[in-house]
Design a protein around this motif. Structure first.
Motif, PDB file in Angstrom:
ATOM      1  N   THR A  50     -45.119  69.236   2.636  1.00 52.50           N
ATOM      2  CA  THR A  50     -44.708  70.319   3.219  1.00 52.50           C
ATOM      3  C   THR A  50     -45.551  71.308   3.975  1.00 52.50           C
ATOM      4  N   ASN A  51     -45.314  72.549   4.395  1.00 48.82           N
ATOM      5  CA  ASN A  51     -46.347  73.469   5.079  1.00 48.82           C
ATOM      6  C   ASN A  51     -46.421  74.702   4.467  1.00 48.82           C
ATOM      7  N   ALA A  52     -47.712  75.246   4.649  1.00 43.92           N
ATOM      8  CA  ALA A  52     -48.154  76.765   4.497  1.00 43.92           C
ATOM      9  C   ALA A  52     -47.477  77.545   5.819  1.00 43.92           C
ATOM     10  N   GLY A  53     -47.370  78.823   5.673  1.00 40.94           N
ATOM     11  CA  GLY A  53     -46.935  79.682   6.763  1.00 40.94           C
ATOM     12  C   GLY A  53     -45.381  79.419   7.048  1.00 40.94           C
ATOM     13  N   ASN A  54     -45.155  79.718   8.124  1.00 33.43           N
ATOM     14  CA  ASN A  54     -43.678  79.754   8.698  1.00 33.43           C
ATOM     15  C   ASN A  54     -43.283  78.591   9.556  1.00 33.43           C
ATOM     16  N   CYS A  55     -44.315  77.515   9.721  1.00 36.32           N
ATOM     17  CA  CYS A  55     -43.849  76.689  10.532  1.00 36.32           C
ATOM     18  C   CYS A  55     -44.400  75.359   9.947  1.00 36.32           C
ATOM     19  N   PHE A  56     -43.313  74.372   9.875  1.00 37.90           N
ATOM     20  CA  PHE A  56     -43.589  72.917   9.398  1.00 37.90           C
ATOM     21  C   PHE A  56     -44.581  72.348  10.363  1.00 37.90           C
ATOM     22  N   SER A  57     -44.256  72.033  11.498  1.00 36.55           N
ATOM     23  CA  SER A  57     -45.102  71.704  12.692  1.00 36.55           C
ATOM     24  C   SER A  57     -44.339  71.641  14.104  1.00 36.55           C
ATOM     25  N   ASN A  58     -44.977  72.273  15.282  1.00 30.77           N
ATOM     26  CA  ASN A  58     -44.531  72.037  16.534  1.00 30.77           C
ATOM     27  C   ASN A  58     -44.761  71.137  17.231  1.00 30.77           C
ATOM     28  N   GLY A  59     -45.130  69.831  16.604  1.00 32.76           N
ATOM     29  CA  GLY A  59     -45.368  68.581  17.155  1.00 32.76           C
ATOM     30  C   GLY A  59     -46.761  68.394  17.787  1.00 32.76           C
ATOM     31  N   LEU A  60     -46.841  67.499  18.653  1.00 38.45           N
ATOM     32  CA  LEU A  60     -48.040  67.583  19.444  1.00 38.45           C
ATOM     33  C   LEU A  60     -48.896  68.555  20.111  1.00 38.45           C
ATOM     34  N   ILE A  92     -43.573  54.448  -2.377  1.00 40.55           N
ATOM     35  CA  ILE A  92     -43.209  55.577  -3.464  1.00 40.55           C
ATOM     36  C   ILE A  92     -42.006  56.329  -2.575  1.00 40.55           C
ATOM     37  N   PRO A  93     -40.924  56.890  -3.490  1.00 38.64           N
ATOM     38  CA  PRO A  93     -40.171  57.964  -2.790  1.00 38.64           C
ATOM     39  C   PRO A  93     -40.881  59.044  -2.077  1.00 38.64           C
ATOM     40  N   THR A  94     -40.370  59.544  -0.853  1.00 42.87           N
ATOM     41  CA  THR A  94     -40.905  60.727  -0.061  1.00 42.87           C
ATOM     42  C   THR A  94     -40.023  61.796   0.081  1.00 42.87           C
ATOM     43  N   VAL A  95     -40.303  63.011  -0.046  1.00 38.98           N
ATOM     44  CA  VAL A  95     -39.513  64.240   0.040  1.00 38.98           C
ATOM     45  C   VAL A  95     -40.154  65.102   1.059  1.00 38.98           C
ATOM     46  N   ALA A  96     -39.679  65.589   2.140  1.00 39.70           N
ATOM     47  CA  ALA A  96     -40.014  66.609   2.904  1.00 39.70           C
ATOM     48  C   ALA A  96     -39.371  67.985   2.662  1.00 39.70           C
ATOM     49  N   ALA A  97     -40.396  68.863   2.320  1.00 39.22           N
ATOM     50  CA  ALA A  97     -39.937  70.278   2.218  1.00 39.22           C
ATOM     51  C   ALA A  97     -40.337  70.937   3.464  1.00 39.22           C
ATOM     52  N   ILE A  98     -39.470  71.171   4.242  1.00 41.91           N
ATOM     53  CA  ILE A  98     -39.493  71.852   5.456  1.00 41.91           C
ATOM     54  C   ILE A  98     -39.311  73.306   5.391  1.00 41.91           C
ATOM     55  N   CYS A  99     -40.308  74.049   5.401  1.00 41.63           N
ATOM     56  CA  CYS A  99     -40.568  75.629   5.384  1.00 41.63           C
ATOM     57  C   CYS A  99     -40.850  76.205   6.459  1.00 41.63           C
ATOM     58  N   GLY A 100     -39.882  75.919   7.580  1.00 44.77           N
ATOM     59  CA  GLY A 100     -40.273  76.532   9.256  1.00 44.77           C
ATOM     60  C   GLY A 100     -39.808  75.470   9.933  1.00 44.77           C
ATOM     61  N   ASP A 101     -40.022  75.732  11.423  1.00 45.46           N
ATOM     62  CA  ASP A 101     -39.581  75.157  12.384  1.00 45.46           C
ATOM     63  C   ASP A 101     -40.111  73.669  12.303  1.00 45.46           C
ATOM     64  N   ALA A 102     -39.346  72.572  12.790  1.00 46.23           N
ATOM     65  CA  ALA A 102     -39.869  71.068  12.759  1.00 46.23           C
ATOM     66  C   ALA A 102     -39.269  70.485  14.200  1.00 46.23           C
ATOM     67  N   VAL A 103     -40.326  70.679  15.101  1.00 42.35           N
ATOM     68  CA  VAL A 103     -39.742  70.360  16.451  1.00 42.35           C
ATOM     69  C   VAL A 103     -40.391  69.076  16.992  1.00 42.35           C
ATOM     70  N   ALA A 104     -39.814  68.378  18.022  1.00 39.37           N
ATOM     71  CA  ALA A 104     -40.180  67.403  18.427  1.00 39.37           C
ATOM     72  C   ALA A 104     -40.879  66.100  17.539  1.00 39.37           C
ATOM     73  N   SER A 105     -42.015  65.707  17.637  1.00 40.19           N
ATOM     74  CA  SER A 105     -42.500  64.813  16.659  1.00 40.19           C
ATOM     75  C   SER A 105     -42.407  65.215  15.027  1.00 40.19           C
ATOM     76  N   ALA A 106     -42.486  66.517  14.961  1.00 40.53           N
ATOM     77  CA  ALA A 106     -42.558  67.021  13.431  1.00 40.53           C
ATOM     78  C   ALA A 106     -41.089  66.705  12.955  1.00 40.53           C
ATOM     79  N   PHE A 107     -39.927  66.952  13.700  1.00 41.12           N
ATOM     80  CA  PHE A 107     -38.728  66.535  13.282  1.00 41.12           C
ATOM     81  C   PHE A 107     -38.664  64.888  12.965  1.00 41.12           C
ATOM     82  N   MET A 108     -39.300  64.309  13.805  1.00 40.03           N
ATOM     83  CA  MET A 108     -39.349  62.707  13.701  1.00 40.03           C
ATOM     84  C   MET A 108     -40.109  62.577  12.362  1.00 40.03           C
ATOM     85  N   LEU A 109     -40.997  63.233  12.025  1.00 41.84           N
ATOM     86  CA  LEU A 109     -41.951  63.028  10.903  1.00 41.84           C
ATOM     87  C   LEU A 109     -40.975  63.227   9.405  1.00 41.84           C
ATOM     88  N   ALA A 110     -40.089  64.486   9.727  1.00 39.62           N
ATOM     89  CA  ALA A 110     -39.177  64.866   8.602  1.00 39.62           C
ATOM     90  C   ALA A 110     -38.444  63.590   8.314  1.00 39.62           C
TER      91      ALA A 110
END
Length: 234
Positions: A50-60, A92-110
């Motif tokens: 997951t992420n703190a703040g308002n952005c999961f990740s904007n990628g590279l 093990i099982p993995t769960v993405a808690a996307i708490c903000g934008d997931a852009v480019a490679s971050a979307f792929m990570l999700a």
């Protein structure tokens, strides 16, 4: 960078701070170290990212790449491939808690996770490479293709569509949408605890994931050199 917290048999990997959580050598190493710690923990039974703040990740981290683009783009792509493969190889099982934008490679990570929950609001899922004039490596397209239904794949890759949480749920990309970040993370942890309680054998789980999405890890391990389009400008 990131933090790693343990709650019972569930580990929570958090991209810390209020920034864009962009990927560069420092963040790649921090995520890799966290995943190794989880994998080496004998009682780990599920992982939430997951992420703190308002952005999961904007990628590279394009600022880092701009210092030497012809060298660093290739390095970054290989690091991304390694990171995605590491998530796919977790036992093990993995769960993405996307708490903000997931852009480019971050979307792929999700997409490299088994389950995806997202907070409502102005957050978006967005593969921006077409808009930027950048190639998506075949290895990463293999990952994306393995997780998206055909219509969603067309819109995400060939349409560079920006999808909000509700649309992501309707397209089968997300498994749950929640009112805010707090409820999204809470739901992701509950799902992880439920999965952890099943007590599955870890090597069996890993083998099933790799067999369910055949060819993905093999493609990510290939590391074909990345060439920047001549027309691309940072």
């Amino acid at each position: 960078m990131c933090s790693l917290e343990k709650r019972g048999k569930v580990y929570i990997l958090t991209f810390v701070g209020d920034g864009e959580h962009r990927f560069n050598p420092t963040t790649f190493d921090a995520i890799s170290d966290a995943l190794k710690q989880v994998e080496q923990s004998p009682d780990a039974a599920a992982l939430v990212t997951t992420n703190a703040g308002n952005c999961f990740s904007n990628g590279l981290d394009l600022g880092w790449i701009a210092e030497s683009p012809h060298d660093r783009f290739d390095i970054a792509i290989q690091k991304l491939e390694d990171m995605f493969a590491a998530f796919m190889r977790l036992s093990i099982p993995t769960v993405a808690a996307i708490c903000g934008d997931a852009v480019a490679s971050a979307f792929m990570l999700a997409l490299a996770h088994d389950y995806r929950f997202m907070a409502q609001g102005c957050s978006e899922l967005y593969l921006c490479e077409l808009d930027l004039g950048l190639h998506i490596p075949e290895s990463m397209l293999t990952l994306v293709r393995s997780k998206l239904q055909p219509a969603a794949l067309r819109d995400v890759v060939l349409g560079a569509s920006k999808l909000n949480a509700q649309v992501g749920l309707e397209r089968g990309i997300l498994d749950g949408v929640f009112e805010d970040s707090e409820r999204t993370l809470e739901a992701a942890i509950k799902e992880a605890e439920k999965l952890a309680a099943r007590g599955w054998k870890r090597e069996i789980y890993r083998g099933f994931r790799l067999a369910t999405f055949p060819g993905v890890v093999e493609a990510l391990d290939t590391h074909v050199p990345y060439r920047i389009p001549a027309s691309f400008k940072l």
